[in-house]
Design a protein around this motif. Sequence first.
Motif, mmCIF file in Angstrom:
data_model
loop_
_atom_site.group_PDB
_atom_site.id
_atom_site.type_symbol
_atom_site.label_atom_id
_atom_site.label_comp_id
_atom_site.label_asym_id
_atom_site.label_seq_id
_atom_site.Cartn_x
_atom_site.Cartn_y
_atom_site.Cartn_z
ATOM 1 N N LEU A 47 0.827 -1.198 -0.152
ATOM 2 C CA LEU A 47 0.029 0.172 -0.126
ATOM 3 C C LEU A 47 0.988 1.367 0.097
ATOM 4 O O LEU A 47 0.741 2.275 -0.727
ATOM 5 C CB LEU A 47 -0.799 0.120 1.201
ATOM 6 C CG LEU A 47 -1.915 1.214 1.191
ATOM 7 C CD1 LEU A 47 -3.032 0.858 0.263
ATOM 8 C CD2 LEU A 47 -2.628 1.166 2.893
ATOM 9 N N GLN A 50 2.534 2.007 -3.140
ATOM 10 C CA GLN A 50 1.656 2.156 -4.112
ATOM 11 C C GLN A 50 1.608 1.171 -5.345
ATOM 12 O O GLN A 50 1.548 1.040 -6.487
ATOM 13 C CB GLN A 50 1.504 3.544 -5.113
ATOM 14 C CG GLN A 50 1.668 4.781 -3.956
ATOM 15 C CD GLN A 50 1.530 5.990 -4.484
ATOM 16 O OE1 GLN A 50 1.389 6.101 -5.771
ATOM 17 N NE2 GLN A 50 1.339 6.963 -3.722
ATOM 18 N N VAL A 51 1.846 -0.065 -4.848
ATOM 19 C CA VAL A 51 1.790 -1.340 -5.549
ATOM 20 C C VAL A 51 0.566 -2.096 -5.693
ATOM 21 O O VAL A 51 0.042 -2.479 -6.686
ATOM 22 C CB VAL A 51 2.880 -2.327 -5.091
ATOM 23 C CG1 VAL A 51 2.729 -3.626 -5.860
ATOM 24 C CG2 VAL A 51 4.251 -1.827 -5.030
ATOM 25 N N ALA A 52 -0.305 -1.989 -4.441
ATOM 26 C CA ALA A 52 -1.661 -2.519 -4.732
ATOM 27 C C ALA A 52 -2.413 -2.061 -3.446
ATOM 28 O O ALA A 52 -1.878 -1.686 -2.384
ATOM 29 C CB ALA A 52 -1.461 -3.998 -4.713
ATOM 30 N N VAL A 53 -3.667 -2.126 -3.354
ATOM 31 C CA VAL A 53 -4.509 -1.753 -2.201
ATOM 32 C C VAL A 53 -5.357 -3.179 -1.800
ATOM 33 O O VAL A 53 -6.154 -3.643 -2.291
ATOM 34 C CB VAL A 53 -5.460 -0.765 -2.653
ATOM 35 C CG1 VAL A 53 -6.363 -0.514 -1.207
ATOM 36 C CG2 VAL A 53 -4.773 0.423 -3.065
ATOM 37 N N HIS A 55 -6.641 -5.300 1.797
ATOM 38 C CA HIS A 55 -6.915 -5.180 3.130
ATOM 39 C C HIS A 55 -7.501 -6.547 3.558
ATOM 40 O O HIS A 55 -8.034 -7.255 2.836
ATOM 41 C CB HIS A 55 -7.949 -3.947 3.411
ATOM 42 C CG HIS A 55 -7.261 -2.532 3.405
ATOM 43 N ND1 HIS A 55 -6.337 -2.035 4.345
ATOM 44 C CD2 HIS A 55 -7.379 -1.763 2.210
ATOM 45 C CE1 HIS A 55 -5.916 -1.016 3.900
ATOM 46 N NE2 HIS A 55 -6.558 -0.865 2.670
ATOM 47 N N GLY A 91 -8.993 -6.949 -2.502
ATOM 48 C CA GLY A 91 -8.261 -5.472 -3.083
ATOM 49 C C GLY A 91 -8.272 -5.460 -4.422
ATOM 50 O O GLY A 91 -8.711 -6.317 -5.263
ATOM 51 N N VAL A 92 -7.451 -4.465 -4.873
ATOM 52 C CA VAL A 92 -7.011 -4.275 -6.172
ATOM 53 C C VAL A 92 -5.725 -4.047 -6.338
ATOM 54 O O VAL A 92 -5.110 -3.206 -5.619
ATOM 55 C CB VAL A 92 -7.978 -2.776 -6.725
ATOM 56 C CG1 VAL A 92 -7.506 -1.692 -5.819
ATOM 57 C CG2 VAL A 92 -7.883 -2.641 -8.140
ATOM 58 N N LYS B 57 -18.314 -4.245 4.124
ATOM 59 C CA LYS B 57 -17.327 -4.751 5.129
ATOM 60 C C LYS B 57 -17.919 -4.764 6.424
ATOM 61 O O LYS B 57 -18.626 -3.890 6.872
ATOM 62 C CB LYS B 57 -16.014 -3.828 5.072
ATOM 63 C CG LYS B 57 -15.286 -4.154 3.781
ATOM 64 C CD LYS B 57 -14.131 -3.687 3.810
ATOM 65 C CE LYS B 57 -12.993 -3.834 2.534
ATOM 66 N NZ LYS B 57 -11.910 -3.257 2.349
ATOM 67 N N ASN B 90 -16.739 -3.274 -1.203
ATOM 68 C CA ASN B 90 -16.100 -3.169 -2.155
ATOM 69 C C ASN B 90 -16.602 -4.850 -3.122
ATOM 70 O O ASN B 90 -17.155 -5.604 -2.451
ATOM 71 C CB ASN B 90 -14.713 -3.019 -1.993
ATOM 72 C CG ASN B 90 -14.062 -4.271 -1.255
ATOM 73 O OD1 ASN B 90 -14.881 -5.085 -0.911
ATOM 74 N ND2 ASN B 90 -12.711 -4.265 -1.174
ATOM 75 N N TYR B 97 -12.703 -4.000 -10.370
ATOM 76 C CA TYR B 97 -12.605 -3.752 -8.812
ATOM 77 C C TYR B 97 -13.662 -2.709 -8.674
ATOM 78 O O TYR B 97 -13.320 -1.344 -9.147
ATOM 79 C CB TYR B 97 -11.339 -3.496 -8.581
ATOM 80 C CG TYR B 97 -11.141 -3.308 -6.893
ATOM 81 C CD1 TYR B 97 -11.395 -4.313 -5.828
ATOM 82 C CD2 TYR B 97 -11.167 -1.940 -6.440
ATOM 83 C CE1 TYR B 97 -11.451 -3.944 -4.688
ATOM 84 C CE2 TYR B 97 -11.168 -1.425 -5.213
ATOM 85 C CZ TYR B 97 -11.240 -2.715 -4.334
ATOM 86 O OH TYR B 97 -11.257 -2.161 -2.832
ATOM 87 N N CYS B 127 -7.152 3.330 -4.595
ATOM 88 C CA CYS B 127 -7.592 2.458 -5.634
ATOM 89 C C CYS B 127 -7.835 2.820 -6.775
ATOM 90 O O CYS B 127 -7.571 2.082 -7.673
ATOM 91 C CB CYS B 127 -8.989 2.052 -4.711
ATOM 92 S SG CYS B 127 -9.212 1.188 -3.264
ATOM 93 N N ARG B 129 -6.045 4.833 -8.201
ATOM 94 C CA ARG B 129 -4.481 4.850 -8.788
ATOM 95 C C ARG B 129 -4.239 3.295 -9.380
ATOM 96 O O ARG B 129 -3.232 2.996 -10.315
ATOM 97 C CB ARG B 129 -3.521 4.999 -7.801
ATOM 98 C CG ARG B 129 -2.523 6.364 -8.067
ATOM 99 C CD ARG B 129 -1.488 6.335 -6.699
ATOM 100 N NE ARG B 129 -1.984 7.515 -6.123
ATOM 101 C CZ ARG B 129 -2.317 7.518 -4.654
ATOM 102 N NH1 ARG B 129 -2.023 6.375 -4.191
ATOM 103 N NH2 ARG B 129 -2.669 8.329 -3.960
ATOM 104 N N GLN B 130 -4.898 2.187 -8.895
ATOM 105 C CA GLN B 130 -4.710 0.627 -9.222
ATOM 106 C C GLN B 130 -5.823 0.374 -10.264
ATOM 107 O O GLN B 130 -6.111 -0.725 -10.339
ATOM 108 C CB GLN B 130 -4.851 -0.012 -7.987
ATOM 109 C CG GLN B 130 -3.772 -0.127 -7.081
ATOM 110 C CD GLN B 130 -2.461 -0.323 -7.654
ATOM 111 O OE1 GLN B 130 -2.368 -1.470 -8.525
ATOM 112 N NE2 GLN B 130 -1.320 0.084 -7.359
#
Lengths: 210, 210
Positions: A47, A50-53, A55, A91-92, B57, B90, B97, B127, B129-130
């Motif tokens: 996170l 900024q590679v993936a989100v 949780h 997540g994404v 969630k 989500n 996504y 999110c 950004r992804q």
Amino acid sequence: MVIRYPNGQDYNPNSAGHARKNQRDVIFGNRGMSLEEELNQSNLYYLQQQVAVIHKKPVPIQIVQVDYPRRSAAVIKEAYFKQASTTDYNGVYHGYYLDFEAKETRNKTSFPLNNFHEHQINHMKACVRQAGICFTIIKFSITQELFLLPAATLFEYWDQQTHGRKSIPKKIIADSGFAIAYQFQPLIPYLTCVDKLIENLRNVKGAHHE
Amino acid sequence: MVIRYPNGQDYNPNSAGHARKNQRDVIFGNRGMSLEEELNQSNLYYLQQQVAVIHKKPVPIQIVQVDYPRRSAAVIKEAYFKQASTTDYNGVYHGYYLDFEAKETRNKTSFPLNNFHEHQINHMKACVRQAGICFTIIKFSITQELFLLPAATLFEYWDQQTHGRKSIPKKIIADSGFAIAYQFQPLIPYLTCVDKLIENLRNVKGAHHE
């Protein structure tokens, strides 16, 4: 410079928890951390970079009674654990929806299917139907071995278990999945395996459609 | 034939809750249901029809004390509400996504930005950004009007609020977002708007890249 994680915690690469040692001397997984803690730490890193989100979902709870003491926060006085209707993580990543479950076993040669509930499998099947990327991260805790197992293999063993075996052999997990080696940051670099998984899924789709 | 939802509840289109009436005589939203209940019902319908897999969630809770009475389930005796680090909803839809927040306001002409927390906005920005699809479903409860507001407009107003206005005018929401009309099933057919949102995002991307 102090880098702060989005949760407000400092990230300090020189602090005890992040001690930079010679990789060969360290088994990164073997610090008494649970797989969940290891994954939460890895997801926080992903996170922050900024590679993936991704949780972990909170544990679902049925609240029965809440007290509201004056001048302080609401206190839940009676509540019960509910069974989750989904998997634990989602997540994404690069436009892909990821959905997975993380499981540890002390078994040495196979992964028992009773680690899963029917509704978790059904949830993953529903996500795969929507072109989500689903998998399980399995940790053999005695040997500290980690694997990413694609959902397809899990479904295959799950669906045959009433007439067949009730566990997935480790050899099958190693062959149809991807071994993940612990590293410095992120501790569990599972997205590298997700890249391969996505590539494989694309190739399979290509072969079927063209 | 009894259709069962994946949560085990029966789906009976003739029962009181699903009474099929003349559409013109019914304001479907006006049944004393909260926006959350309306969305949960809609998501259950989408899930059951295999249109999308979207879940709310669970509320994150810090558990302090748990009792384990003999012969019965574990009872949480002391726990506190934690602030969520993400949005409420989500899931996955046609490989996309989706990530969104649902908010109700009794305001008539604008939507106050203090309905959001900084971390929810940051989560949605991460999110986007992804390549996730992010938005808010806003309900003006006095008039029972519903809108899907793309994240881009929310970000725009959020980022200028220290120097500018602290709310989004309803006219802007109507112009840059999509009105959602309540219907029979699903009660809130927001995925129709998501289709348009995805189409718009594609067109914008196309214009930039080609």
